[in-house]
Design a protein around this motif. Structure first.
Motif, PDB file in Angstrom:
ATOM      1  N   UNK A 405      28.494  21.642 -11.084  1.00 15.34           N
ATOM      2  CA  UNK A 405      29.789  20.904 -11.727  1.00 15.34           C
ATOM      3  C   UNK A 405      30.865  21.798 -11.852  1.00 15.34           C
ATOM      4  N   UNK A 406      32.150  21.075 -11.991  1.00 12.17           N
ATOM      5  CA  UNK A 406      33.370  21.536 -12.063  1.00 12.17           C
ATOM      6  C   UNK A 406      33.665  22.490 -13.407  1.00 12.17           C
ATOM      7  N   UNK A 407      34.590  23.068 -13.425  1.00 12.71           N
ATOM      8  CA  UNK A 407      34.908  23.955 -14.567  1.00 12.71           C
ATOM      9  C   UNK A 407      35.263  22.988 -15.553  1.00 12.71           C
ATOM     10  N   UNK A 408      35.995  21.692 -15.394  1.00 12.59           N
ATOM     11  CA  UNK A 408      36.149  20.976 -16.485  1.00 12.59           C
ATOM     12  C   UNK A 408      34.973  20.607 -17.288  1.00 12.59           C
ATOM     13  N   UNK A 409      33.779  20.805 -16.913  1.00 15.25           N
ATOM     14  CA  UNK A 409      32.349  20.442 -17.355  1.00 15.25           C
ATOM     15  C   UNK A 409      31.659  21.486 -18.217  1.00 15.25           C
ATOM     16  N   UNK A 410      32.592  22.752 -18.176  1.00 16.33           N
ATOM     17  CA  UNK A 410      31.625  24.039 -18.557  1.00 16.33           C
ATOM     18  C   UNK A 410      31.265  24.147 -19.987  1.00 16.33           C
ATOM     19  N   UNK A 415      24.609  21.288 -15.493  1.00 12.50           N
ATOM     20  CA  UNK A 415      23.527  21.733 -14.511  1.00 12.50           C
ATOM     21  C   UNK A 415      22.159  21.444 -14.687  1.00 12.50           C
ATOM     22  N   UNK A 416      21.156  21.058 -13.910  1.00 12.73           N
ATOM     23  CA  UNK A 416      19.818  20.813 -14.316  1.00 12.73           C
ATOM     24  C   UNK A 416      19.526  19.483 -14.995  1.00 12.73           C
TER      25      UNK A 416
END
Length: 465
Positions: A405-410, A415-416
């Motif tokens: 996922x991009x950094x906007x979803x950090x 993930x997973x």
């Protein structure tokens, strides 16, 4: 008496001396002239028949090709408000009209009217018009298109059998081979230019590696979608791109190899979209600092940086660190060559892969697998289809797994997790995910709703602007 004898003796000696001098003098002069008149020996090289046959072949190939190349006109609807509408109002929402938005060329590939062209030639069209080389015009419908390969298939309806070109084998095309680029750029008649194949497996983008035939035959914008043929008149490519600052020909033109175009066309007819068969390996950008440090920018072949889990490559025994040298006997010098060759294959097909492993040449029979991952660019996510283990762990058979996922979803730890719906539209696999994601931009939603399931089986819903 003695005086007379002496006189004649002296006279004889003088005459003899003059005679001998004349003889020697004439001999030397003759020798000098002879040396100056010796002709140098030149070797004549007889022209081979191939030189004259090239011109004949150009004529023959052109005659076979020009009537199978058409002009394609892209009409698009435009709407707006006239000055009258602004002043007095409009009851029908303004005006709508259809304008010619662009044009290109196409190649008839069957007598019943199937035509291959470029996706960018027919993009966003509301109507398509096809003009044959004999000036007859027809309405065309879009059968399907693929933006990645820039290949589209359109169809016209006619009672007459049409002249067409059969696909040749682009793998057998050689660098230095003469080719003809045939297009119909100005809706006049087909035009022909000649050149040679300058390179094969040429990629124009590091982010999206492809495999083009590069030629120095002149191809201008209106020739997009036209034919690249060899001197036998075999269709070995579909002209698609020009490399220049101006958008016009400056010496470098590119064509999609016929083996790839043929496979794309067949997939569009049979499946409605392109079926991609993959080995299941990833490589390293040869221009990256890590690759240069490892010396990978100097190797000939494709370095295997990673082998995907449960892929055909893993099952066959290919390992990280191997260098792919050949596929089905075809030499692979770089990643774009590998991409180009595999682009003509489908999931389930088997290929023989030769790799260099620590100096030893090994061969593996690999069954190509279906593309398991896809990048959802409108969402900034990379997702993959569920494996059997995933289905067991999550206790469901549909959905896709987020692997990056991009950094906007950090802050969301995506993930997973499984993505099972976008804006309440169910997602069964990566094909659904890609379609739903692509529709987001066209529908211009004010928000995007992702429905997810985490590793514990709990469902969650996230809204994004």
């Amino acid at each position: 008496m003695k005086k007379v004898t002496l006189f004649f003796t002296s006279l004889f000696s003088a005459v003899l001396a003059v005679f001998l001098y004349a003889q020697f003098s004439n001999t030397e002069t003759s020798s000098a002239v002879t040396e100056r008149n010796v002709q140098p020996i030149f070797q004549n090289v007889n022209l081979t028949k191939s030189s004259s046959e090239v011109v004949s072949d150009f004529t023959s190939a052109a005659e076979k090709t020009i009537n199978a190349v058409v002009h394609v006109t892209n009409f698009q609807e435009r709407s707006g408000f006239s000055l009258f509408d602004f002043m007095y109002g409009s009851q029908n929402g303004g005006y709508q009209n259809e304008i010619e938005a662009g044009s290109g060329s196409g190649v008839i590939i069957s007598p019943d009217g199937y035509i291959v062209t470029n996706t960018h030639v027919i993009k966003n069209s509301s109507n398509l018009n096809v003009t044959l080389n004999n000036k007859k015009s027809y309405k065309a419908s879009v059968v399907g298109s693929d933006a990645e390969f820039d290949i589209a298939l359109i169809k016209i309806e006619t009672q007459d059998d049409l002249p067409f070109l059969a696909f040749g084998n682009s793998d057998s095309a050689q660098i230095g081979e003469w080719v003809l680029a045939v297009g119909n750029p100005f809706n006049l008649t087909s035009t022909v230019t000649a050149g040679i194949i300058s390179a094969k497996a040429r990629s124009l983008s590091e982010r999206n590696p492809q495999s083009f035939i590069q030629t120095d035959a002149a191809i201008n914008p209106g020739n997009s979608g036209g034919a690249l043929v060899n001197t036998n008149g075999d269709l070995i490519g579909i002209n698609t791109a020009i490399s220049s600052r101006t958008g016009s020909y400056v010496g470098y033109s590119f064509a999609v190899p016929s083996n790839i175009a043929k496979k794309v066309v067949e997939d569009l007819l049979e499946y409605g979209k392109v079926q991609k068969g993959i080995l299941g390996i990833s490589t390293m950008n040869e221009n990256s600092s890590e690759a240069i440090e490892l010396g990978l920018d100097q190797i000939e072949g494709v370095y295997v940086a990673n082998v995907s889990e449960d892929s055909g490559a893993e099952r066959a025994g290919i390992k990280e660190g191997d260098v792919i040298k050949k596929v089905n006997g075809v030499k692979i010098g770089k990643f774009s060559a590998l991409v180009g060759y595999l682009s003509s294959k489908r999931p389930g097909e088997k290929v023989k892969v030769a790799v260099d492993r620590d100096g030893a040449l090994l061969e593996f029979d690999v069954e190509l697998s279906k593309l398991m991952t896809v990048d959802l660019r409108n969402l900034g996510l990379r997702v993959k289809d569920l494996t059997e283990d995933d289905q067991k762990n999550y206790k469901r058979k549909t959905g896709v797994k987020i692997v990056a996922a991009s950094q906007s979803y950090r802050n969301y730890n995506l993930e997973g997790k499984l993505l099972i719906a976008i804006n309440d539209n169910e997602i069964k696999d990566i094909n659904d995910a890609e379609e739903r994601s692509n529709n987001l931009r066209r529908n211009k939603n004010y928000y995007t709703a992702l429905t997810l399931i985490d590793q514990n089986g709990e469902k969650e819903r996230i809204l994004f602007d």
